[in-house]
Design a protein around this motif. Structure first.
Motif, short mmCIF file in Angstrom:
data_model
loop_
_atom_site.label_atom_id
_atom_site.label_comp_id
_atom_site.label_asym_id
_atom_site.label_seq_id
_atom_site.Cartn_x
_atom_site.Cartn_y
_atom_site.Cartn_z
N THR A 151 -6.44 7.86 -2.35
CA THR A 151 -8.01 6.68 -3.18
C THR A 151 -6.57 5.80 -3.48
N VAL A 152 -5.81 5.88 -3.30
CA VAL A 152 -4.42 4.66 -4.14
C VAL A 152 -5.06 3.60 -2.73
N GLU A 153 -4.65 4.16 -1.86
CA GLU A 153 -4.39 3.09 0.37
C GLU A 153 -5.86 2.33 -0.23
N GLN A 154 -7.13 3.16 -0.90
CA GLN A 154 -8.31 2.68 -0.44
C GLN A 154 -8.20 1.15 -1.09
N PHE A 155 -8.45 1.39 -2.67
CA PHE A 155 -8.18 0.61 -3.67
C PHE A 155 -7.16 -0.62 -3.54
N PHE A 156 -5.92 0.25 -3.15
CA PHE A 156 -5.20 -1.55 -2.90
C PHE A 156 -5.70 -2.05 -1.35
N THR A 157 -6.04 -1.10 -0.90
CA THR A 157 -6.40 -2.22 0.71
C THR A 157 -7.68 -3.34 -0.09
N ILE A 187 0.77 -1.18 0.08
CA ILE A 187 0.06 -0.32 0.16
C ILE A 187 1.37 1.57 0.05
N ALA A 188 1.73 1.24 1.09
CA ALA A 188 2.44 2.54 0.98
C ALA A 188 3.06 2.83 -0.31
N ALA A 189 3.88 1.65 -0.92
CA ALA A 189 4.56 1.69 -2.62
C ALA A 189 3.68 2.31 -3.98
N ALA A 190 2.75 1.77 -3.22
CA ALA A 190 0.84 1.90 -3.96
C ALA A 190 0.90 3.65 -4.02
N VAL A 191 1.21 4.23 -2.57
CA VAL A 191 0.39 5.66 -2.51
C VAL A 191 1.66 6.50 -2.76
N ALA A 192 2.76 6.35 -2.97
CA ALA A 192 4.41 6.97 -3.05
C ALA A 192 3.62 7.17 -4.69
N LEU A 193 3.33 5.82 -5.82
CA LEU A 193 3.39 6.41 -6.74
C LEU A 193 2.02 7.17 -7.42
N ALA A 194 0.60 7.63 -6.68
CA ALA A 194 -0.15 7.79 -6.22
C ALA A 194 0.06 9.60 -7.85
N PRO A 195 0.86 10.38 -6.93
CA PRO A 195 1.13 11.93 -7.88
C PRO A 195 1.48 11.13 -8.93
N ALA A 196 2.41 10.11 -9.69
CA ALA A 196 2.89 9.86 -10.43
C ALA A 196 1.39 9.97 -11.85
N TYR A 197 -0.02 9.01 -11.03
CA TYR A 197 -0.77 8.64 -11.41
C TYR A 197 -1.80 10.15 -11.91
N GLN A 198 -1.77 11.36 -11.68
CA GLN A 198 -2.23 12.30 -11.12
C GLN A 198 -3.82 11.52 -9.86
N LEU A 199 -3.52 10.71 -8.69
CA LEU A 199 -4.38 10.05 -8.24
C LEU A 199 -3.99 11.04 -6.90
N GLU A 200 -4.53 10.91 -6.11
CA GLU A 200 -5.01 11.50 -4.58
C GLU A 200 -4.17 10.13 -3.54
N GLY A 201 -3.53 10.14 -2.74
CA GLY A 201 -2.79 8.84 -2.22
C GLY A 201 -3.87 8.36 -1.33
N GLN A 205 -2.51 2.99 -13.27
CA GLN A 205 -2.26 4.25 -14.36
C GLN A 205 -4.65 3.70 -15.18
N GLN A 206 -4.73 2.74 -14.26
CA GLN A 206 -6.28 2.25 -15.33
C GLN A 206 -7.58 2.64 -13.45
N LEU A 207 -7.10 3.13 -12.83
CA LEU A 207 -7.04 3.39 -11.68
C LEU A 207 -7.94 5.16 -12.10
N ALA A 208 -6.88 5.13 -12.38
CA ALA A 208 -6.67 7.19 -13.02
C ALA A 208 -7.13 7.46 -14.87
N ASP A 209 -6.97 6.21 -15.04
CA ASP A 209 -8.40 6.77 -16.86
C ASP A 209 -9.49 6.54 -15.79
N PHE A 210 -10.51 5.10 -15.07
CA PHE A 210 -11.62 5.13 -14.62
C PHE A 210 -11.84 6.42 -13.88
N GLY A 211 -11.56 7.24 -13.09
CA GLY A 211 -11.12 8.43 -12.57
C GLY A 211 -12.02 8.99 -12.85
#
Length: 180
Positions: A79-85, A63-77, A133-139
């Protein structure tokens, strides 16, 4: 009369398209299902090693690794934490079910056992970037009022085994959000 008929037909066609799921949903669901398929391999590894399904340090790391990458995909941390959880919880659902089935039978399937650290985790790590990337595309569609209907049709459609359908429902449970 003809113009009224054409207007009615056009309205129905546009309404039908409004209910259709966006193209961004299918690849996202495909990758989620790919991740769920890996759960069987993880369960085999846990069966052989007698390790528990629950691995909180690894879950926090993923989860931490995904959250760290979130800004590169224009995603909020968040959102990414909830998704990967949700992805991890769905994956564990599959693992627990498989381990229970194998315990009941007294054996796991006689199939190849990929190495958890050397093969399975790198595969999950590569999949993580695609999912981001796909989560960002679906955002843009997450707040659409039709989003819950799209997901319900997608997760209940097809001929998935019941366990895979339930895991997919869990994995997508927080994809749609209300604007409130």
């Amino acid at each position: 009369m003809t113009s009224r008929f054409c207007l009615t037909l056009l309205t129905l066609l546009l309404a039908g398209n409004a209910c259709a799921a966006p193209a961004a949903l299918a690849p996202l669901l495909g990758s989620i299902e790919e991740r769920l398929a890996i759960a069987d391999q993880v369960a085999l590894s846990k069966w052989d090693s007698h390790k528990p399904v629950e691995d909180r340090p690894r879950e926090r790391e993923v989860i931490a690794a995904a959250v760290a990458l979130a800004p590169a995909y224009q995603l909020e941390g968040g959102t990414v934490e909830q998704f990967f959880t949700a992805q991890i919880e769905a994956n564990k659902l599959v693992q627990y079910a498989r381990l229970s089935q194998w315990t009941l039978k007294g054996q796991a399937p006689d199939s190849p056992r990929p190495d958890l650290v050397g093969q399975i985790r790198p595969q999950l790590d590569r999949l993580q970037k695609r999912l981001l990337q796909q989560l960002a595309d679906f955002g843009p569609y997450r707040t659409d009022p039709q989003c819950p209907s799209w997901l319900a049709r997608a997760t209940h459609g097809g001929d998935r085994p019941e366990l895979r359908r339930l895991a997919l429902v869990r994995a997508t449970a927080e994809l749609c959000v209300s604007k409130g």
